[in-house]
Structure formats: structure tokens, C-alpha cells
Design an enzyme around this catalytic site. Sequence first.
Site, PDB file in Angstrom:
ATOM      1  N   ASP A 169       0.577  -1.113  -0.091  1.00  0.00           N
ATOM      2  CA  ASP A 169      -0.015   0.200   0.131  1.00  0.00           C
ATOM      3  C   ASP A 169       0.793   1.008   0.034  1.00  0.00           C
ATOM      4  O   ASP A 169       1.997   1.167   0.492  1.00  0.00           O
ATOM      5  CB  ASP A 169      -0.730  -0.067   1.218  1.00  0.00           C
ATOM      6  CG  ASP A 169      -2.009  -1.020   1.217  1.00  0.00           C
ATOM      7  OD1 ASP A 169      -2.121  -1.856   0.145  1.00  0.00           O
ATOM      8  OD2 ASP A 169      -2.793  -0.861   2.149  1.00  0.00           O
ATOM      9  N   ASP A 170       0.378   2.389  -0.252  1.00  0.00           N
ATOM     10  CA  ASP A 170       0.834   3.641  -0.230  1.00  0.00           C
ATOM     11  C   ASP A 170       1.672   4.022  -1.321  1.00  0.00           C
ATOM     12  O   ASP A 170       2.316   5.279  -1.061  1.00  0.00           O
ATOM     13  CB  ASP A 170       1.314   3.874   1.310  1.00  0.00           C
ATOM     14  CG  ASP A 170       0.308   3.791   2.324  1.00  0.00           C
ATOM     15  OD1 ASP A 170      -0.769   3.603   2.009  1.00  0.00           O
ATOM     16  OD2 ASP A 170       0.753   3.991   3.468  1.00  0.00           O
ATOM     17  N   HIS A 184      -5.940   3.194  -3.833  1.00  0.00           N
ATOM     18  CA  HIS A 184      -5.710   3.150  -2.360  1.00  0.00           C
ATOM     19  C   HIS A 184      -6.328   4.810  -2.178  1.00  0.00           C
ATOM     20  O   HIS A 184      -5.825   5.219  -0.986  1.00  0.00           O
ATOM     21  CB  HIS A 184      -4.276   3.069  -1.687  1.00  0.00           C
ATOM     22  CG  HIS A 184      -4.059   2.828  -0.318  1.00  0.00           C
ATOM     23  ND1 HIS A 184      -4.992   1.991   0.275  1.00  0.00           N
ATOM     24  CD2 HIS A 184      -3.386   3.345   0.704  1.00  0.00           C
ATOM     25  CE1 HIS A 184      -4.712   2.055   1.479  1.00  0.00           C
ATOM     26  NE2 HIS A 184      -3.525   2.698   1.682  1.00  0.00           N
ATOM     27  N   HIS A 232      -5.116   9.326   0.632  1.00  0.00           N
ATOM     28  CA  HIS A 232      -4.775   8.602   2.021  1.00  0.00           C
ATOM     29  C   HIS A 232      -5.936   9.243   2.998  1.00  0.00           C
ATOM     30  O   HIS A 232      -5.658   9.575   4.118  1.00  0.00           O
ATOM     31  CB  HIS A 232      -3.670   8.360   2.506  1.00  0.00           C
ATOM     32  CG  HIS A 232      -3.269   7.177   3.062  1.00  0.00           C
ATOM     33  ND1 HIS A 232      -3.643   7.100   4.422  1.00  0.00           N
ATOM     34  CD2 HIS A 232      -2.809   5.853   2.939  1.00  0.00           C
ATOM     35  CE1 HIS A 232      -3.343   5.906   4.721  1.00  0.00           C
ATOM     36  NE2 HIS A 232      -2.914   5.171   3.855  1.00  0.00           N
ATOM     37  N   HIS A 265       3.904  -2.216   3.105  1.00  0.00           N
ATOM     38  CA  HIS A 265       3.925  -0.885   2.534  1.00  0.00           C
ATOM     39  C   HIS A 265       5.493  -0.999   1.815  1.00  0.00           C
ATOM     40  O   HIS A 265       6.432  -1.498   2.441  1.00  0.00           O
ATOM     41  CB  HIS A 265       3.686  -0.049   3.532  1.00  0.00           C
ATOM     42  CG  HIS A 265       2.431  -0.114   4.058  1.00  0.00           C
ATOM     43  ND1 HIS A 265       2.279  -1.065   5.392  1.00  0.00           N
ATOM     44  CD2 HIS A 265       1.258   0.697   4.301  1.00  0.00           C
ATOM     45  CE1 HIS A 265       0.920  -0.793   5.615  1.00  0.00           C
ATOM     46  NE2 HIS A 265       0.335   0.132   5.044  1.00  0.00           N
TER      47      HIS A 265
HETATM   48 NI    NI Z   1      -2.468   3.373   3.464  1.00  0.00          NI
END
Ligand code: NI
Length: 253
Positions: free
Chosen positions: A78-79, A129, A133, A220
Site C-alpha cells: 500500500d501507499d 488506495h 490517503h 507497504h
Molecule cells: Ni495506506
Amino acid sequence: MLRGRAASGFWKKCMMFDAVCVCLAAGAAFSSAGRRKEILQSFSGAAYGSGTEAGAQAEGEGLAGAQEEKKKVALTFDDGPNPEYTEPLLEGLKERGVHATFFLLGSQVELYPDIAKEIADGGHLIGTHSYDHVDLKNLSDADAARQVGRANEAIRAATGKTPQYIRPPFGSWKDDLDFETKMIEVLWDVDPLDWKVGDADTVVERALAEVGENDIILLHDASESSVEAAFQIIDALEREGYVFVTVDEILFD
Ligand code: NI
């Protein structure tokens, strides 16, 4: 098992007939089961991870048969894209012949479109995502839909494909968005809290202690320790007979 639900004939029917209301009713019925990995709405059209595409990809690599016999597990990141850590991660995944799933932030994709393209070109599955955020539940329906739409547009611009899967930040989905976004929500089974731990060995230890067949692991690509942990997790689980797949193969096979 949660993924059993996603992979059941019922869910496949939902996909086939676009039976949105039925899917949502069933989703509500199953949501008490705990961590959800459910399909919130069916989706059609050319996009990441369509069955045909995933099938063709697996077949092209001669892995289809082998994967059916092995225990599946999926790594998700993620991210990103992250200017420091995504590319080293991609290199290590390539060396190991592993495809992962990346849930990208639209804002990061706009900053680093070339890295997003590299992820796509590497054969990995890309999901969204959100744009920056945010907790979608804290937004109005219109703003939440904009967060998703803007991220999808950034991903499409960078990679040529519109994502089909979403991992909402904080796992916080907004039910009304089911009708707005037509995306499939993907949560996780194993969360070693890599972003918090900052130590590869601990992340690996936690992940290996929790993981089972058909699990989705959350990581991540935002630190060296996470990237290192990912490689160690892959090497350890492959020794245990696991094969790494993208999340679509866990949700729909
Ligand atoms: Ni995230």
C-alpha cells in the site's frame, strides 16, 4: 474461511449477472464474520485483473497448472509508488518471479508516474488506495467518489488501465460508494504492522506466524525494512510450498 466466501459460486454468479443488490445483501449478511475480504459490487469491462487477463498471464508463464496444486498467498503493498523503495522491491520480486498487488495513491502516482508504469509493466496487479490517503467514511459521498475517481484517473493516465480493485485507507469503506465506484474492495488477512515495527525480522516473524493458505498479506513499499521483510517472507513461504499470486486469483479462483 473468508476467501472461500469470495471464491464461491455465489459470488461468481454475482460477477456474471451484475447482481449488485444481491451482492450487497450477501455482503451485509457475511460482514459479521470479522475481517472482510468481500466483493461489494460486480464489475465488468477491460481493467486490471479481469479473469481473462489473469488467466492468460498465468498460462503464458506456464504456471496455471502448478498454481492450482500449490498453496496460494498474496503479497500486497500500500501507499506507493514510493521514489526510494518501490523500484528495489520490483527488482527483488522480478528476481524471484513473484507478482504482487499494489494499492497506489493517486497523489503518488501523479508524482511518480514512471514508477507506476514500471509496476504495471512488471505484470503486477494495480489497485487504488484513494487519491491522498483519506478515510473515505469521513467524507461526503461526492467527495469520497472524487477521491476514488481522481486516483483511478491518475493510475489510468500512468499505466493505460483503470483499476478494478480498491483497498480503502484504514480499511474504512463507505457503503454508499458501492453504487458510485463499481470497484471490488480488498482488505487483508495478515497485518504485521510493518510501517510501525521498522524491523524486518519482526515483520517476517509476525507474518509467518499468522499466514495460511489463500491469505492476503498487507505490507507497504515505504521502508527498507518492509522491502527486506517482503523478500524474506517470499523465500520462507516458497520453501513451505506456497506460490505467490495477485489478489484476483485468491478472490475469484
Ligand atoms: Ni495506506
